[in-house]
Write a protein that holds these residues in place. Sequence first.
Motif, mmCIF file in Angstrom:
data_model
loop_
_atom_site.group_PDB
_atom_site.id
_atom_site.type_symbol
_atom_site.label_atom_id
_atom_site.label_comp_id
_atom_site.label_asym_id
_atom_site.label_seq_id
_atom_site.Cartn_x
_atom_site.Cartn_y
_atom_site.Cartn_z
ATOM 1 N N VAL A 135 0.832 -1.203 0.000
ATOM 2 C CA VAL A 135 0.000 0.000 0.000
ATOM 3 C C VAL A 135 0.866 1.253 0.000
ATOM 4 C CG1 VAL A 135 -1.667 1.329 1.343
ATOM 5 C CG2 VAL A 135 -1.956 -1.137 1.092
ATOM 6 N N LYS A 136 1.932 1.220 0.809
ATOM 7 C CA LYS A 136 2.829 2.379 0.864
ATOM 8 C C LYS A 136 3.520 2.602 -0.472
ATOM 9 C CE LYS A 136 6.554 4.432 3.577
ATOM 10 N NZ LYS A 136 7.220 4.957 2.374
ATOM 11 N N VAL A 138 2.341 1.860 -3.446
ATOM 12 C CA VAL A 138 1.366 2.455 -4.365
ATOM 13 C C VAL A 138 1.184 3.933 -4.056
ATOM 14 C CG1 VAL A 138 -1.035 2.434 -5.094
ATOM 15 C CG2 VAL A 138 0.183 0.269 -4.768
ATOM 16 N N ASP A 139 1.066 4.256 -2.751
ATOM 17 C CA ASP A 139 0.920 5.667 -2.372
ATOM 18 C C ASP A 139 2.138 6.472 -2.792
ATOM 19 O OD1 ASP A 139 -1.548 5.139 -1.284
ATOM 20 O OD2 ASP A 139 -0.792 4.860 0.758
ATOM 21 N N ASP A 140 3.328 5.880 -2.620
ATOM 22 C CA ASP A 140 4.547 6.583 -3.012
ATOM 23 C C ASP A 140 4.596 6.814 -4.523
ATOM 24 O OD1 ASP A 140 5.344 6.661 -0.393
ATOM 25 O OD2 ASP A 140 6.713 4.931 -0.546
ATOM 26 N N ILE A 142 2.031 7.078 -6.598
ATOM 27 C CA ILE A 142 1.076 8.134 -6.943
ATOM 28 C C ILE A 142 1.649 9.503 -6.584
ATOM 29 C CG2 ILE A 142 -1.197 9.077 -6.396
ATOM 30 C CD1 ILE A 142 -2.184 6.226 -6.011
ATOM 31 N N GLU A 143 2.307 9.584 -5.420
ATOM 32 C CA GLU A 143 2.887 10.855 -4.994
ATOM 33 C C GLU A 143 4.034 11.268 -5.903
ATOM 34 O OE1 GLU A 143 3.328 14.308 -3.050
ATOM 35 O OE2 GLU A 143 1.721 12.814 -2.742
ATOM 36 N N GLU A 144 4.860 10.287 -6.320
ATOM 37 C CA GLU A 144 6.011 10.610 -7.155
ATOM 38 C C GLU A 144 5.608 11.030 -8.565
ATOM 39 O OE1 GLU A 144 8.548 7.260 -7.064
ATOM 40 O OE2 GLU A 144 9.404 7.707 -5.081
ATOM 41 N N LYS A 148 -1.297 14.410 -8.442
ATOM 42 C CA LYS A 148 -2.168 15.173 -7.546
ATOM 43 C C LYS A 148 -1.904 16.676 -7.650
ATOM 44 C CE LYS A 148 -2.850 11.553 -4.056
ATOM 45 N NZ LYS A 148 -2.653 11.180 -2.629
#
Length: 342
Positions: A135-136, A138-140, A142-144, A148
């Motif tokens: 999960v982390k 995937v979040d990373d 998306i952030e990279e 957003k």
Amino acid sequence: MGNHSDGSPTSSDAVAKAGHEEVDKFQDPGLPPHRLRLADTDPKAAKRSERQVAILFGISIVGTLLFLFAYFGIRLDQTIATLRLQNTFLGLGVAFAMLGIGTGIVHWARALMPDHEVSEERHELRSEEDRVAAVKIVDDIIEETGIKRRPLIRNTLIGAMALAPLPAIAIFRDLGPLPGDSLHHTLWKEGERLARDPDGTPIKATDVTIGSAFHVIPESLNSLTTGKLNEKAKSVVLLMRLNPEDLHPSKGREDWSYNGIVAYSKICTHVGCPVALYEQQTHHLLCPCHQSTFDLTEECKVIFGPAVRPLPQLPITVDSEGYLVAQSDFHEPVGPSFWERS
């Protein structure tokens, strides 16, 4: 420790240097120095790259709209020029739609997404920790990507991806409904003369010599004013002459030929391509699309390729003037197999 003059290693992770007796271990060279891109140091360059990516996604949107315009807006009028125009715009539309979105994503990744080299050790799997780590990750990711904080790229990408499937939907729609009973009936009927394609000249039995092959249409086809192409697509026939003793008709088909002259549907029973190649020595008919091969001496049964049904045979005879005529329509549907086929 012995002297290995042949240069062989003395331990599992060592290698001998050429010309030396000493053995050195390989050293981890580490990651190469990271080189910053222009967009990493110059905000104006990053903004310019963002606009370029958005333009590429916009090109994809325009390509999709061009395809839809060509598909729905250009009406075919039975002329080659109009058909070529539509095909040109269809091809350009699909090309711009796919290339725009593809090159846009590549440029986005190369110019704006983080490109730091990472080396990770392999660890023992732990189910719960792995899920949290996944999960982390995937979040990373998306952030990279910056999706957003870069709404221009995000919105144009969403628009391009939303429109990109529409050409495929339009193409599948053009396959049309199931044929129903439309392939069960053609222009052939009792007494219909066999004529040369495309001029419509009737064919006499004496015109057909052993080894010859004729591309045949119903004589009445050229007199049609509407639906001519559709009727021709169903009715086209191949006409050939063999030695009568080479034919092996099944029971009930003994009189479907005339002095070794036979007629079979030209439409391949695989996907409907035109069967156009006749091998005189082997008496084989070959479909050039997928190499389905039919044995003319055995009522065109399939002897090779993906087709699963023989070509439908047209029963023929001659009239009082010696012209070849049909005894009836085909006794089975022409063309490829389909769900509604009985």
